[in-house]
Write a protein that holds these residues in place. Structure first.
Motif, PDB file in Angstrom:
ATOM      1  N   VAL A  25       0.858  -1.189   0.000  1.00 19.36           N
ATOM      2  CA  VAL A  25       0.000   0.000   0.000  1.00 19.36           C
ATOM      3  C   VAL A  25       0.889   1.232   0.000  1.00 19.36           C
ATOM      4  O   VAL A  25       1.670   1.439   0.936  1.00 19.36           O
ATOM      5  N   SER A  28      -1.006   4.588   3.089  1.00 19.22           N
ATOM      6  CA  SER A  28      -1.900   3.822   3.970  1.00 19.22           C
ATOM      7  C   SER A  28      -3.053   4.660   4.518  1.00 19.22           C
ATOM      8  O   SER A  28      -4.219   4.248   4.469  1.00 19.22           O
ATOM      9  N   THR A  31      -5.500   5.715   1.894  1.00 18.61           N
ATOM     10  CA  THR A  31      -6.296   4.557   1.473  1.00 18.61           C
ATOM     11  C   THR A  31      -7.381   4.251   2.493  1.00 18.61           C
ATOM     12  O   THR A  31      -8.562   4.087   2.147  1.00 18.61           O
ATOM     13  N   SER A  34     -10.397   6.590   2.739  1.00 16.06           N
ATOM     14  CA  SER A  34     -11.365   6.487   1.646  1.00 16.06           C
ATOM     15  C   SER A  34     -12.560   5.616   2.029  1.00 16.06           C
ATOM     16  O   SER A  34     -13.632   5.719   1.417  1.00 16.06           O
ATOM     17  N   ALA A  74      -9.681   4.587  -2.895  1.00 15.07           N
ATOM     18  CA  ALA A  74      -8.864   3.618  -2.154  1.00 15.07           C
ATOM     19  C   ALA A  74      -7.872   2.925  -3.085  1.00 15.07           C
ATOM     20  O   ALA A  74      -6.691   2.750  -2.748  1.00 15.07           O
ATOM     21  N   TYR A  75      -8.343   2.547  -4.269  1.00 10.83           N
ATOM     22  CA  TYR A  75      -7.466   1.879  -5.243  1.00 10.83           C
ATOM     23  C   TYR A  75      -6.342   2.807  -5.691  1.00 10.83           C
ATOM     24  O   TYR A  75      -5.175   2.398  -5.795  1.00 10.83           O
ATOM     25  N   HIS A  77      -5.001   5.475  -4.090  1.00  9.72           N
ATOM     26  CA  HIS A  77      -4.008   5.745  -3.048  1.00  9.72           C
ATOM     27  C   HIS A  77      -3.243   4.486  -2.639  1.00  9.72           C
ATOM     28  O   HIS A  77      -2.116   4.587  -2.139  1.00  9.72           O
ATOM     29  N   MET A  78      -3.835   3.336  -2.865  1.00  4.06           N
ATOM     30  CA  MET A  78      -3.125   2.099  -2.593  1.00  4.06           C
ATOM     31  C   MET A  78      -2.001   1.871  -3.606  1.00  4.06           C
ATOM     32  O   MET A  78      -0.943   1.344  -3.261  1.00  4.06           O
TER      33      MET A  78
END
Length: 266
Positions: A25, A28, A31, A34, A74-75, A77-78
């Motif tokens: 990640v 973190s 992510t 989110s 989320a995707y 920032h991951m």
């Protein structure tokens, strides 16, 4: 082609330290923050259902799309991938487009548009063109999206000038305050990163996620309330807060108090 899915293939890198807590990640806290979208969105879908059922079930598309915003955020920032960036930004664009289509006041339609169906088709065409053109200069997309947000804020302020409902006015002030705080976090993370790194506090973009989803909950409910007074005044729309209206804090929603026709209050 595979490169656009690669980790850190995006030109954007937020202030949070990369891979600080996991080698899988990139950011973190950004992510994890989110996931607030997955909490607020279903609640708002439930709270606004009586209004959407009376007005138009298309209203639900706003908060359904907000779930996708959380997922793609989320995707992104991951991975900080180019595909993640585009999915994140395009999902926000389509949330704004749905909001324009279902809530933009009819009296402000361009003169050549006579009904909401035609206006929605125009919004759809503009959104498709904007989606395609967003690939030309991806780094400028976030600024363009904030410009759309500013226009919505201006429209809201204009509408509130003829409203005397004190509960609605209070909700408007809270919505604007939350939006200003959210934008301040976004700008602070984008342009003040060196300062935040010096004090070891690189989490402003994560707070942007939390503040903006609450600001959208407040702002969209206010817009929906004004819309209900124009479009379905016979339902006697009112504002309440969940989980307890006596607290005057929480998630705002619309209650429909009656079926007899009445004069609009806003």
């Amino acid at each position: 082609m595979a490169g656009v899915f690669s980790y850190e293939s995006s030109e954007i890198d937020w202030c949070e330290d990369n891979y600080r807590h996991s080698e899988h990640v990139v950011e973190s806290f950004n992510t994890m923050s989110s996931f607030i979208f997955f909490i607020i969105s279903p609640i708002m879908l439930y709270l606004l259902h009586p209004y959407a059922k009376e007005r138009s079930l298309a209203i639900h598309l706003v908060w359904v799309m907000m779930i996708f915003v959380g997922l793609f955020s989320a995707y992104f920032h991951m991975t900080l991938s180019f595909v993640g960036q585009m999915l994140d930004e395009l999902s926000i664009l389509w949330v704004l487009a749905v909001g324009y289509a279902v809530w933009f006041p009819r009296r402000l339609f361009p003169s050549f548009i006579k009904d909401r169906s035609t206006f929605s088709k125009l919004v759809l065409v503009i959104t498709v063109i904007s989606s395609v053109s967003s690939f030309v200069k991806p780094t400028a997309n976030a600024y363009a999206l904030n410009c759309f947000g500013l226009h919505l804020l201006y429209t809201l302020i204009t509408e509130m000038k003829c409203c005397t409902d004190q509960k609605a006015l209070r909700l408007a002030k809270l919505s604007i305050a939350l939006w200003v705080l959210a934008i301040s976090c976004w700008l602070g993370d984008r342009f003040g990163c060196s300062f935040w790194q010096r004090i070891n506090f690189c989490y402003l973009h994560g707070f942007w996620h939390i503040l903006i989803v609450i600001a959208v909950a407040y702002g969209s409910t206010l817009i929906a309330y004004l819309d209900a007074n124009y479009e379905i005044p016979y339902s006697l729309p009112g504002l309440q807060y969940w989980p307890c209206d006596r607290w005057a804090v929480g998630l705002p929603h619309i209650v429909l108090k009656g079926n007899s026709k009445t004069e609009k209050r806003c």
